[in-house]
Design a protein around this motif. Structure first.
Motif, PDB file in Angstrom:
ATOM      1  N   LEU A 350       0.761  -1.241   0.089  1.00  0.00           N
ATOM      2  CA  LEU A 350       0.059   0.065  -0.214  1.00  0.00           C
ATOM      3  C   LEU A 350       0.893   1.260  -0.047  1.00  0.00           C
ATOM      4  O   LEU A 350       0.694   2.175  -0.604  1.00  0.00           O
ATOM      5  CB  LEU A 350      -0.715   0.242   1.180  1.00  0.00           C
ATOM      6  CG  LEU A 350      -2.003  -0.922   1.049  1.00  0.00           C
ATOM      7  CD1 LEU A 350      -2.822  -1.137   2.616  1.00  0.00           C
ATOM      8  CD2 LEU A 350      -2.992  -0.317   0.076  1.00  0.00           C
ATOM      9  N   ASP A 351       1.929   1.397   0.718  1.00  0.00           N
ATOM     10  CA  ASP A 351       2.814   2.435   0.741  1.00  0.00           C
ATOM     11  C   ASP A 351       3.552   2.573  -0.501  1.00  0.00           C
ATOM     12  O   ASP A 351       3.571   3.886  -0.820  1.00  0.00           O
ATOM     13  CB  ASP A 351       3.777   2.190   2.017  1.00  0.00           C
ATOM     14  CG  ASP A 351       3.224   2.134   3.426  1.00  0.00           C
ATOM     15  OD1 ASP A 351       1.952   2.802   3.534  1.00  0.00           O
ATOM     16  OD2 ASP A 351       3.967   1.875   4.420  1.00  0.00           O
ATOM     17  N   ALA A 352       3.977   1.465  -1.138  1.00  0.00           N
ATOM     18  CA  ALA A 352       4.458   1.847  -2.390  1.00  0.00           C
ATOM     19  C   ALA A 352       3.558   2.274  -3.431  1.00  0.00           C
ATOM     20  O   ALA A 352       3.679   3.254  -4.253  1.00  0.00           O
ATOM     21  CB  ALA A 352       5.197   0.164  -2.785  1.00  0.00           C
ATOM     22  N   ALA A 353       2.318   1.571  -3.470  1.00  0.00           N
ATOM     23  CA  ALA A 353       1.363   2.224  -4.364  1.00  0.00           C
ATOM     24  C   ALA A 353       0.824   3.651  -4.127  1.00  0.00           C
ATOM     25  O   ALA A 353       0.911   4.551  -5.078  1.00  0.00           O
ATOM     26  CB  ALA A 353       0.206   1.373  -4.305  1.00  0.00           C
ATOM     27  N   ALA A 354       0.875   4.010  -2.819  1.00  0.00           N
ATOM     28  CA  ALA A 354       0.453   5.430  -2.532  1.00  0.00           C
ATOM     29  C   ALA A 354       1.636   6.512  -2.897  1.00  0.00           C
ATOM     30  O   ALA A 354       1.075   7.738  -3.099  1.00  0.00           O
ATOM     31  CB  ALA A 354       0.182   5.401  -1.094  1.00  0.00           C
ATOM     32  N   ALA A 355       2.996   6.063  -3.022  1.00  0.00           N
ATOM     33  CA  ALA A 355       3.872   6.673  -3.257  1.00  0.00           C
ATOM     34  C   ALA A 355       4.361   6.976  -4.724  1.00  0.00           C
ATOM     35  O   ALA A 355       5.070   7.905  -5.177  1.00  0.00           O
ATOM     36  CB  ALA A 355       5.246   6.281  -2.789  1.00  0.00           C
ATOM     37  N   ALA A 356       3.333   6.362  -5.555  1.00  0.00           N
ATOM     38  CA  ALA A 356       3.607   6.535  -6.972  1.00  0.00           C
ATOM     39  C   ALA A 356       3.253   7.833  -7.409  1.00  0.00           C
ATOM     40  O   ALA A 356       2.385   8.523  -7.131  1.00  0.00           O
ATOM     41  CB  ALA A 356       2.555   5.568  -7.690  1.00  0.00           C
ATOM     42  N   ASP A 402       0.118  -1.586  -9.966  1.00  0.00           N
ATOM     43  CA  ASP A 402       1.059  -2.901 -10.211  1.00  0.00           C
ATOM     44  C   ASP A 402       1.990  -2.910  -8.968  1.00  0.00           C
ATOM     45  O   ASP A 402       2.774  -3.794  -8.881  1.00  0.00           O
ATOM     46  CB  ASP A 402       1.754  -2.824 -11.537  1.00  0.00           C
ATOM     47  CG  ASP A 402       0.878  -3.024 -12.552  1.00  0.00           C
ATOM     48  OD1 ASP A 402      -0.303  -3.743 -12.351  1.00  0.00           O
ATOM     49  OD2 ASP A 402       0.985  -2.556 -13.621  1.00  0.00           O
ATOM     50  N   ARG A 403       2.114  -1.828  -8.167  1.00  0.00           N
ATOM     51  CA  ARG A 403       3.003  -1.958  -7.090  1.00  0.00           C
ATOM     52  C   ARG A 403       2.269  -2.669  -5.648  1.00  0.00           C
ATOM     53  O   ARG A 403       2.799  -2.983  -4.644  1.00  0.00           O
ATOM     54  CB  ARG A 403       3.354  -0.253  -6.403  1.00  0.00           C
ATOM     55  CG  ARG A 403       4.218   0.204  -7.425  1.00  0.00           C
ATOM     56  CD  ARG A 403       4.548   1.638  -7.110  1.00  0.00           C
ATOM     57  NE  ARG A 403       5.312   2.344  -7.904  1.00  0.00           N
ATOM     58  CZ  ARG A 403       6.150   3.367  -7.553  1.00  0.00           C
ATOM     59  NH1 ARG A 403       5.856   3.883  -6.168  1.00  0.00           N
ATOM     60  NH2 ARG A 403       6.924   3.992  -8.377  1.00  0.00           N
ATOM     61  N   LEU A 404       0.971  -3.059  -5.980  1.00  0.00           N
ATOM     62  CA  LEU A 404       0.309  -3.653  -4.897  1.00  0.00           C
ATOM     63  C   LEU A 404       0.888  -5.064  -4.898  1.00  0.00           C
ATOM     64  O   LEU A 404       0.940  -5.679  -5.844  1.00  0.00           O
ATOM     65  CB  LEU A 404      -1.245  -3.618  -4.995  1.00  0.00           C
ATOM     66  CG  LEU A 404      -1.883  -2.376  -4.884  1.00  0.00           C
ATOM     67  CD1 LEU A 404      -3.357  -2.431  -5.327  1.00  0.00           C
ATOM     68  CD2 LEU A 404      -1.687  -1.867  -3.326  1.00  0.00           C
ATOM     69  N   ASP A 405       0.838  -5.709  -3.718  1.00  0.00           N
ATOM     70  CA  ASP A 405       1.157  -7.075  -3.523  1.00  0.00           C
ATOM     71  C   ASP A 405      -0.289  -7.683  -2.867  1.00  0.00           C
ATOM     72  O   ASP A 405      -0.261  -7.915  -1.579  1.00  0.00           O
ATOM     73  CB  ASP A 405       2.332  -7.347  -2.486  1.00  0.00           C
ATOM     74  CG  ASP A 405       2.657  -8.750  -2.646  1.00  0.00           C
ATOM     75  OD1 ASP A 405       2.050  -9.598  -3.120  1.00  0.00           O
ATOM     76  OD2 ASP A 405       3.508  -9.035  -1.562  1.00  0.00           O
ATOM     77  N   TRP A 406      -0.945  -8.295  -3.717  1.00  0.00           N
ATOM     78  CA  TRP A 406      -2.558  -8.573  -3.326  1.00  0.00           C
ATOM     79  C   TRP A 406      -2.918  -9.524  -4.338  1.00  0.00           C
ATOM     80  O   TRP A 406      -3.631  -9.282  -5.058  1.00  0.00           O
ATOM     81  CB  TRP A 406      -3.372  -7.522  -3.021  1.00  0.00           C
ATOM     82  CG  TRP A 406      -4.648  -8.011  -2.459  1.00  0.00           C
ATOM     83  CD1 TRP A 406      -4.828  -9.221  -1.642  1.00  0.00           C
ATOM     84  CD2 TRP A 406      -6.010  -7.428  -2.707  1.00  0.00           C
ATOM     85  NE1 TRP A 406      -6.030  -9.196  -1.273  1.00  0.00           N
ATOM     86  CE2 TRP A 406      -6.853  -8.201  -2.228  1.00  0.00           C
ATOM     87  CE3 TRP A 406      -6.311  -6.274  -3.468  1.00  0.00           C
ATOM     88  CZ2 TRP A 406      -8.267  -7.835  -1.935  1.00  0.00           C
ATOM     89  CZ3 TRP A 406      -7.786  -5.902  -3.406  1.00  0.00           C
ATOM     90  CH2 TRP A 406      -8.771  -6.842  -2.841  1.00  0.00           C
TER      91      TRP A 406
END
Length: 433
Positions: A350-356, A402-406
């Motif tokens: 989530l943090d990686a996706a939000a930082a895009a 695509d940064r999400l791990d789910w």
């Protein structure tokens, strides 16, 4: 001013994010909220459909404005209870909320006030509805009259499918929402979501978007609450906006006022742009989800004074200012949605996706447990990309997805292509999309 937002979804997270930056804001409360709103506001436990409980909370916290997010509290009369208690509320009365609470009510209003819409019939019994099926062309549209979480609409290709749909609805498939149905003429054209702020007597154009309702790419599969949106709507121009206001929004506002149920809040018109011009498909009486996530990040002025002005019956003169960027919102849903979404799986990244770059992440069906974020609904997250054009906005949104791990999540890969929007999506990511 202290503000209370009612609701727990992505729309409420988007409203909270927009209000959080207001210089006029004191405390921001969300009830019940979600893990996303908890990061920018204070979440409070509450049943937002309980008018007495909402009034008690608003009094206890001495809030200056209540913003109602979902439709269910409005249909339950929460706005009426708040107004009776002298607490300003953004949202219509129960009587005015029938625009969304009863599709038949809206169709009758359109008929009575010459608002362009599809031809229709209303039926309280399966037998009468089935008799009607023999006399109409196909495809046809069958709608549960009441609230069905955005899923109560079926486009029946032939009489057999229409009969199965009636069996499901009258058999309790949507509960009391399907005890009465509306059968409509099928309209061809491009769909448009149009939003206007209304103070009971005046309406001000606010925003536009195009939603993607079906669960699968290419508009395939069952209807959902919405799998993504683009804002502004690529098909809308100034001339079309003026026509929508004159032929649809203003007559609706006038009709409700003449019936003694003035509308205060946001009027969300679902429209079909046909060869004969715009026609009303249905009304919602609140901000859309996921449309709100697409257009509020583009807003270029303070949202709080606008909502407060509506609540107090004193809309300012327009226009509302938006930045020129395009917003594309992609919903990431739990596998099995819309029928039986898988709950309880952990969402990482989530943090990686939000930082895009150029992206805002909104929580919807999530819950926090032991420091983890778990899926707790059907539509779980919305990721909104902003860009100078639709292609750039889409690329940013899907790069964040695509940064999400789910692995248990999925999304449509064609959001923002409707209505002539250009661009191409990225490939499949670790979200399982």
């Amino acid at each position: 001013m202290d503000v209370l937002i009612l609701g727990a979804g992505g729309r409420e997270h988007a409203l909270a994010a927009a209000l959080a930056g207001s210089p006029r804001l004191g405390r921001l409360l969300v009830a019940p909220g979600n893990p996303g709103t908890a990061a920018i506001a204070t979440n409070l436990a509450l049943d937002p459909t309980d008018p007495a409980a909402v009034v008690a909370l608003a009094r206890r916290e001495a809030v200056g404005l209540v913003v109602v997010g979902p439709e269910a509290p409005l249909v339950a009369g929460v706005a009426d209870a708040l107004e009776a208690a002298g607490i300003p509320v953004f949202g219509p009365s129960r009587a005015a909320a029938r625009l969304e609470g009863s599709k038949g009510f809206t169709k009758d209003l359109a008929r009575d006030f010459a608002i362009p819409t599809a031809g229709y019939g209303r039926f309280d019994s399966r037998e009468a509805a089935e008799a009607h099926l023999a006399a109409i062309p196909y495809p046809t549209v069958i709608k549960a009259d009441g609230l069905a979480a955005g899923k109560g609409v079926v486009i029946a290709a032939d009489r057999a499918e229409a009969a199965r749909t009636l069996e499901f609805m009258f058999g309790g498939g949507f509960g009391v929402a399907g005890a009465s149905v509306v059968i409509e003429e099928f309209l061809e054209g491009e769909e448009l979501s149009f939003f206007a702020l209304c103070d009971g007597t005046r309406a001000l154009p606010f925003a536009s978007a195009q939603d993607h309702k079906r669960v699968g790419d290419g508009d395939t599969g069952p209807n959902t609450g919405g799998m993504g949106a683009i804002s502004p709507a690529p098909v809308l121009d100034a001339a079309l906006e003026a026509r929508i206001m004159a032929e649809i929004v203003v007559p609706t506002l006038r009709g409700l006022a003449e019936r003694g149920t003035p509308f205060k809040g946001v009027l969300f018109a679902g429209l079909m742009l046909t060869a004969a011009g715009p026609k009303l498909i249905e009304y919602n009486v609140r901000f859309g989800d996921p449309e709100t996530q697409a257009f509020l990040p583009r807003l270029d002025q303070d949202l709080l004074p606008l909502l407060d002005a509506v609540a107090r019956g004193a809309l300012p003169e327009g226009p509302v200012r938006f930045r020129p960027e395009v917003g594309v919102s992609v919903v990431v849903a739990a596998r099995g949605y819309p029928d039986a979404p898988l709950k309880g799986t952990e969402i990482r990244g989530l943090d990686a996706a939000a930082a895009a770059e150029g992206v805002t992440l909104f929580h919807a069906g999530t819950r926090a447990e032991d420091g983890r974020i778990l899926a707790d609904g059907g539509r779980v997250l919305t990721l909104t990309g902003l860009g100078p054009d639709a292609g750039a906005a889409r690329a940013r949104a899907y790069a964040a997805v695509d940064r999400l791990d789910w692995p248990e999540g999925f999304c449509r890969r064609d959001i923002g292509l409707r209505g002539g929007a250009a661009g191409s999506s990225t490939g499949g990511g670790r979200s399982g999309a």
